[in-house]
Design a protein around this motif. Structure first.
Motif, short mmCIF file in Angstrom:
data_model
loop_
_atom_site.label_atom_id
_atom_site.label_comp_id
_atom_site.label_asym_id
_atom_site.label_seq_id
_atom_site.Cartn_x
_atom_site.Cartn_y
_atom_site.Cartn_z
N CYS A 103 -79.19 -64.21 9.35
CA CYS A 103 -79.02 -62.88 8.72
C CYS A 103 -77.61 -62.37 8.92
N LYS A 109 -79.25 -56.97 5.16
CA LYS A 109 -79.82 -55.76 5.77
C LYS A 109 -81.23 -56.12 6.25
N VAL A 110 -81.51 -55.77 7.50
CA VAL A 110 -82.81 -56.12 8.08
C VAL A 110 -83.53 -54.83 8.45
N SER A 111 -84.84 -54.76 8.10
CA SER A 111 -85.53 -53.48 8.29
C SER A 111 -85.88 -53.20 9.75
N GLY A 112 -86.15 -54.25 10.53
CA GLY A 112 -86.51 -54.00 11.93
C GLY A 112 -85.76 -54.94 12.84
N ASP A 117 -89.05 -59.69 11.06
CA ASP A 117 -88.20 -58.87 10.16
C ASP A 117 -87.03 -59.70 9.63
N GLU A 120 -88.26 -62.28 7.13
CA GLU A 120 -88.59 -61.69 5.82
C GLU A 120 -87.32 -61.36 5.03
N ALA A 121 -86.30 -60.87 5.74
CA ALA A 121 -85.03 -60.56 5.07
C ALA A 121 -84.44 -61.81 4.43
N ARG A 124 -86.54 -62.81 1.33
CA ARG A 124 -86.22 -61.92 0.21
C ARG A 124 -84.91 -62.35 -0.44
#
Length: 424
Positions: A103, A109-112, A117, A120-121, A124
């Motif tokens: 990442c 940008k990572v949500s958590g 998280d 998932e980033a 996506r």
């Protein structure tokens, strides 16, 4: 060829030779033409068709895996059309942290903050990215765990709907995909393509030396017979060209030092000469003294601890310290629950093994050097950390193979029964 390999007049020939005998990135990889061609085609075909693919590259250390890939990563043909990320998995704190690292490299940008998280980033991103991603994971065996979930997850990315990713995993062992990634082999569309880099042959090692020395115009530093000797020994033991280049640099240092010592002696004599004799003496001093066979033999002897007689079977002569270290490692693997053995802990038990037998133990630095040498034989692997004491030492052979190679039954038996040396 790149400008920085041109000979520099201010440096002497020895310095120029040392400079090109390093394992830094190079434009020219003799002996790896077919692998480069295959990699190039793999990249090009997938770029043309905009389809995902995965490749698993295996081969012992120093066989050119990383060198070939970094050459292509720098190639403008690919760099313009691909988003490129190279990660060496030894630099990752824990297996799951590979997602976080990726990442960061992709600036996502990572949500958590959890592993999930970050994963998932990435997924996506893979489904929506404008450019194709080339992800090279070096030393991928560092990501092995008992359930292999991280390796499976990563090798399944090429099959995500909409993803365009070229995934390249690099490792020493050929069988990682069979052992670790059985599930992938069952699904054809996920099966990574395998590519193996064999150890370099004697002739290839000679070619590599010649091409580098010629580039810096210092081919005369190594007479052919010295190159043959060096290449014969390294190819017989490991075919690791990085090791061959290290030995080459060391030999040049010795040649240079011995020439200097000779000059000191000569200057003393020249002081007693007059006129024409003194001029001749000066000229004689400036000629280059090429590397001698005896100098190469001396360094090989130090590195591999075998006798000068090259015909003698290399494997037959394990120096005592290497035997003690290997027996200590097997002793620990047999008796300790924790199979994660650090260099520091191995040294500690080895010191006890030596003390008990009245053998002078090597200090930590020399000991680390000995473990390095055994690694070049492919018997064990070192997972390098920032601090040598924290390096992990992994046995690659099984115990029977080690026993057969050590051929010193009494010593092995006595150390392996010596569990008292393990006490914390």
């Amino acid at each position: 060829s790149n400008a920085n390999n041109l000979p520099s007049p201010s440096r002497n020939k020895y310095q120029n030779a040392r400079r090109v005998l390093n394992s830094a990135e190079t434009q020219n990889l003799p002996g790896r033409e077919s692998q480069l061609q295959e990699l190039r085609e793999f990249f090009s075909n997938h770029l043309e068709s905009q389809t995902s693919g995965s490749l698993y590259v295996s081969g012992q250390p120093g066989t050119g895996k990383t060198a070939c890939l970094s050459l292509l990563l720098r190639d403008p043909d690919f760099s313009k059309r691909l988003q490129r990320v190279y990660i060496n998995c030894t630099s990752i704190a824990s297996v799951g942290a590979v997602y976080k690292k990726l990442c960061t490299e992709l600036q996502l940008k990572v949500s958590g903050r959890t592993e999930r998280d970050h994963l998932e980033a990435i997924q996506r991103h893979l489904k929506t990215a404008k450019r194709m991603l080339l992800l090279v994971l070096d030393e991928i065996d560092q990501l092995c765990t008992s359930r292999q979930e991280v390796l499976y997850t990563i090798f399944e990315w090429p099959a995500l709907p909409g993803s365009r990713i070229l995934l390249v995993g690099i490792a020493n062992s050929l069988d990682l995909t069979d052992r670790a990634l059985m599930r992938l082999n069952a699904r054809c569309e996920l099966k990574p393509r395998l590519m193996h880099f064999p150890p370099y042959s004697k002739q290839q090692i000679v070619e590599i030396f010649k091409s580098r020395l010629a580039e810096a115009e210092v081919l005369d530093v190594f007479p052919p017979v010295t190159l043959q000797l060096l290449a014969a020994k390294v190819s017989a033991i490991s075919g690791d060209v990085r090791r061959a280049l290290d030995i080459g640099r060391r030999v040049v240092e010795i040649a240079e030092q011995q020439k200097r010592d000779g000059e000191k002696e000569f200057n003393m004599k020249a002081l007693q000469l007059e006129g024409k004799d003194a001029v001749e003496a000066k000229e004689k001093q400036d000629t280059l003294k090429p590397v001698q066979v005896t100098q190469v033999a001396a360094v090989l002897n130090k590195v591999y601890g075998a006798s000068q007689n090259l015909e003698e079977d290399i494997e037959a002569s394990f120096p005592l310290q290497q035997k003690l270290m290997l027996c200590t490692l097997v002793l620990m693997l047999r008796n300790e629950r924790n199979k994660d053995i650090s260099m520091g802990r191995l040294h500690e038990v080895y010191r006890r093994v030596c003390a008990k037998r009245n053998i002078l133990a090597l200090d930590q630095a020399e000991f680390t050097g000995t473990v390095d040498l055994v690694e070049t034989r492919g018997i064990l692997r070192i997972m390098r950390k920032k601090e040598p004491r924290l390096h992990k030492v992994l046995l690659q052979w099984d115990e029977e193979e080690v026993h057969a190679a050590l051929s010193d039954k009494q010593l092995i038996a006595s150390i392996l029964s010596d569990t008292a040396c393990l006490s914390k």
